[in-house]
Design a protein around this motif. Structure first.
Motif, PDB file in Angstrom:
ATOM      1  N   THR A  10       0.834  -1.204   0.000  1.00  0.00           N
ATOM      2  CA  THR A  10       0.000   0.000   0.000  1.00  0.00           C
ATOM      3  C   THR A  10       0.865   1.248   0.000  1.00  0.00           C
ATOM      4  N   VAL A  11       1.898   1.282   0.839  1.00  0.00           N
ATOM      5  CA  VAL A  11       2.796   2.433   0.887  1.00  0.00           C
ATOM      6  C   VAL A  11       3.481   2.628  -0.451  1.00  0.00           C
ATOM      7  N   MET A  12       3.970   1.535  -1.057  1.00  0.00           N
ATOM      8  CA  MET A  12       4.645   1.643  -2.354  1.00  0.00           C
ATOM      9  C   MET A  12       3.682   2.171  -3.412  1.00  0.00           C
ATOM     10  N   THR A  13       2.440   1.730  -3.394  1.00  0.00           N
ATOM     11  CA  THR A  13       1.449   2.209  -4.345  1.00  0.00           C
ATOM     12  C   THR A  13       1.201   3.694  -4.149  1.00  0.00           C
ATOM     13  N   LEU A  14       1.109   4.150  -2.905  1.00  0.00           N
ATOM     14  CA  LEU A  14       0.892   5.564  -2.634  1.00  0.00           C
ATOM     15  C   LEU A  14       2.055   6.413  -3.117  1.00  0.00           C
ATOM     16  N   ILE A  15       3.273   5.917  -3.015  1.00  0.00           N
ATOM     17  CA  ILE A  15       4.430   6.668  -3.508  1.00  0.00           C
ATOM     18  C   ILE A  15       4.292   6.910  -5.003  1.00  0.00           C
ATOM     19  N   VAL A  16       3.860   5.908  -5.733  1.00  0.00           N
ATOM     20  CA  VAL A  16       3.701   6.066  -7.179  1.00  0.00           C
ATOM     21  C   VAL A  16       2.553   7.013  -7.500  1.00  0.00           C
ATOM     22  N   LEU A  17       1.422   6.861  -6.811  1.00  0.00           N
ATOM     23  CA  LEU A  17       0.250   7.655  -7.146  1.00  0.00           C
ATOM     24  C   LEU A  17       0.312   9.085  -6.621  1.00  0.00           C
ATOM     25  N   ALA A  18       1.019   9.307  -5.522  1.00  0.00           N
ATOM     26  CA  ALA A  18       1.038  10.633  -4.913  1.00  0.00           C
ATOM     27  C   ALA A  18       2.450  11.170  -4.748  1.00  0.00           C
ATOM     28  N   GLY A  19       3.349  10.746  -5.624  1.00  0.00           N
ATOM     29  CA  GLY A  19       4.730  11.211  -5.550  1.00  0.00           C
ATOM     30  C   GLY A  19       4.837  12.681  -5.903  1.00  0.00           C
ATOM     31  N   PRO A  20       6.045  13.242  -5.836  1.00  0.00           N
ATOM     32  CA  PRO A  20       6.250  14.652  -6.145  1.00  0.00           C
ATOM     33  C   PRO A  20       5.669  14.992  -7.511  1.00  0.00           C
ATOM     34  N   GLY A  21       4.946  16.066  -7.576  1.00  0.00           N
ATOM     35  CA  GLY A  21       4.370  16.494  -8.839  1.00  0.00           C
ATOM     36  C   GLY A  21       2.954  15.992  -9.057  1.00  0.00           C
ATOM     37  N   ALA A  22       2.535  14.967  -8.332  1.00  0.00           N
ATOM     38  CA  ALA A  22       1.204  14.416  -8.559  1.00  0.00           C
ATOM     39  C   ALA A  22       0.118  15.407  -8.182  1.00  0.00           C
ATOM     40  N   ALA A  23       0.367  16.258  -7.203  1.00  0.00           N
ATOM     41  CA  ALA A  23      -0.648  17.203  -6.761  1.00  0.00           C
ATOM     42  C   ALA A  23      -0.438  18.596  -7.354  1.00  0.00           C
ATOM     43  N   ASP A  24       0.395  18.713  -8.376  1.00  0.00           N
ATOM     44  CA  ASP A  24       0.665  20.013  -8.990  1.00  0.00           C
ATOM     45  C   ASP A  24      -0.469  20.394  -9.935  1.00  0.00           C
ATOM     46  N   PRO A  25      -1.360  21.283  -9.499  1.00  0.00           N
ATOM     47  CA  PRO A  25      -2.438  21.673 -10.397  1.00  0.00           C
ATOM     48  C   PRO A  25      -1.898  22.617 -11.465  1.00  0.00           C
ATOM     49  N   THR A  26      -2.076  22.278 -12.699  1.00  0.00           N
ATOM     50  CA  THR A  26      -1.659  23.166 -13.772  1.00  0.00           C
ATOM     51  C   THR A  26      -2.890  23.547 -14.564  1.00  0.00           C
ATOM     52  N   PRO A  27      -3.192  24.837 -14.633  1.00  0.00           N
ATOM     53  CA  PRO A  27      -4.387  25.280 -15.345  1.00  0.00           C
ATOM     54  C   PRO A  27      -4.383  24.773 -16.785  1.00  0.00           C
ATOM     55  N   GLY A  28      -5.481  24.197 -17.199  1.00  0.00           N
ATOM     56  CA  GLY A  28      -5.601  23.743 -18.586  1.00  0.00           C
ATOM     57  C   GLY A  28      -4.775  22.513 -18.887  1.00  0.00           C
ATOM     58  N   GLY A  29      -4.319  21.788 -17.874  1.00  0.00           N
ATOM     59  CA  GLY A  29      -3.540  20.578 -18.115  1.00  0.00           C
ATOM     60  C   GLY A  29      -2.054  20.857 -18.124  1.00  0.00           C
ATOM     61  N   LYS A  30      -1.314  19.955 -18.708  1.00  0.00           N
ATOM     62  CA  LYS A  30       0.142  20.020 -18.730  1.00  0.00           C
ATOM     63  C   LYS A  30       0.638  21.267 -19.461  1.00  0.00           C
ATOM     64  N   TRP A  31       1.690  21.863 -18.932  1.00  0.00           N
ATOM     65  CA  TRP A  31       2.283  23.033 -19.564  1.00  0.00           C
ATOM     66  C   TRP A  31       3.150  22.597 -20.744  1.00  0.00           C
ATOM     67  N   SER A  32       3.513  23.558 -21.571  1.00  0.00           N
ATOM     68  CA  SER A  32       4.422  23.287 -22.679  1.00  0.00           C
ATOM     69  C   SER A  32       5.782  23.915 -22.380  1.00  0.00           C
ATOM     70  N   TRP A  33       6.803  23.457 -23.065  1.00  0.00           N
ATOM     71  CA  TRP A  33       8.141  24.027 -22.926  1.00  0.00           C
ATOM     72  C   TRP A  33       8.126  25.453 -23.465  1.00  0.00           C
ATOM     73  N   PRO A  34       8.863  26.384 -22.846  1.00  0.00           N
ATOM     74  CA  PRO A  34       8.890  27.764 -23.342  1.00  0.00           C
ATOM     75  C   PRO A  34       9.799  27.977 -24.544  1.00  0.00           C
ATOM     76  N   LEU A  35      10.551  26.959 -24.935  1.00  0.00           N
ATOM     77  CA  LEU A  35      11.387  27.016 -26.139  1.00  0.00           C
ATOM     78  C   LEU A  35      11.061  25.824 -27.013  1.00  0.00           C
ATOM     79  N   SER A  36      11.197  26.015 -28.325  1.00  0.00           N
ATOM     80  CA  SER A  36      10.951  24.929 -29.267  1.00  0.00           C
ATOM     81  C   SER A  36      12.085  24.918 -30.283  1.00  0.00           C
ATOM     82  N   PRO A  37      12.601  23.731 -30.628  1.00  0.00           N
ATOM     83  CA  PRO A  37      12.209  22.420 -30.129  1.00  0.00           C
ATOM     84  C   PRO A  37      12.577  22.270 -28.651  1.00  0.00           C
ATOM     85  N   ARG A  38      12.144  21.134 -28.078  1.00  0.00           N
ATOM     86  CA  ARG A  38      12.397  20.899 -26.658  1.00  0.00           C
ATOM     87  C   ARG A  38      13.885  21.145 -26.367  1.00  0.00           C
TER      88      ARG A  38
END
Length: 164
Positions: A10-38
């Motif tokens: 259970t602890v290992m599963t929680l690490i995967v599901l709630a690891g760093p970044g999992a709770a980062d709300p980003t408006p409109g979904g995932k952000w894009s890179w500020p330069l292109s190409p990556r």
């Protein structure tokens, strides 16, 4: 792995599901890179142990060409466009306590202008990374610097889970 106890699983599963970044709300979904190409990350996020100590409160991206376009990583409103000390800076307020800053970047935008994800918001200038031109990108959440790469890449550590 039959020897793993249910609690450890259970602890290992929680690490995967709630690891760093999992709770980062980003408006409109995932952000894009500020330069292109990556871009390549030339210098990583390295926050200081204490707010008054030296550190690297963002990431340096590049290399890029002088005058290369910088794009908004997400929708937002320009919070600042001007010079800080000796370099041009652009700051975008993405809402939810999140603000991105870019330097050295010149822009025709003004405080209060709305921007959309992917819109060109300025151009990179030389001067931050010595002999090469790069973009310094910082992100603050409620005034605290966080790793900008967490908004464009999954930074959660890989964790092996038992089968079955």
């Amino acid at each position: 792995m039959p020897f793993l106890k249910p609690a450890l699983f259970t602890v290992m599963t929680l690490i995967v599901l709630a690891g760093p970044g999992a709770a980062d709300p980003t408006p409109g979904g995932k952000w894009s890179w500020p330069l292109s190409p990556r871009p390549t990350v030339l210098r990583a996020f390295d926050p200081p142990d204490k707010p008054w100590l030296s550190g690297h409160r963002g990431v340096d991206l590049g290399p890029t060409s002088d005058g290369g376009p910088v794009t908004a990583p997400s929708d937002g409103v320009v919070a600042f466009a001007g010079v800080v000390v000796d370099r041009p800076v652009l700051t975008i307020d993405q809402g939810n306590g999140l603000k991105s800053s870019f330097e050295p970047v010149t822009s025709d935008l003004k405080q209060g202008d709305h921007v959309v994800k992917g819109q060109t918001v300025g151009t990179v200038q030389p001067g931050h990374c010595g002999s090469i031109t790069c973009l310094h990108w910082g992100v603050r959440r409620d005034g605290e610097y966080v790793n900008p790469l967490g908004f464009v890449a999954d930074l959660r550590p890989s964790v092996l889970l038992p089968l079955g």
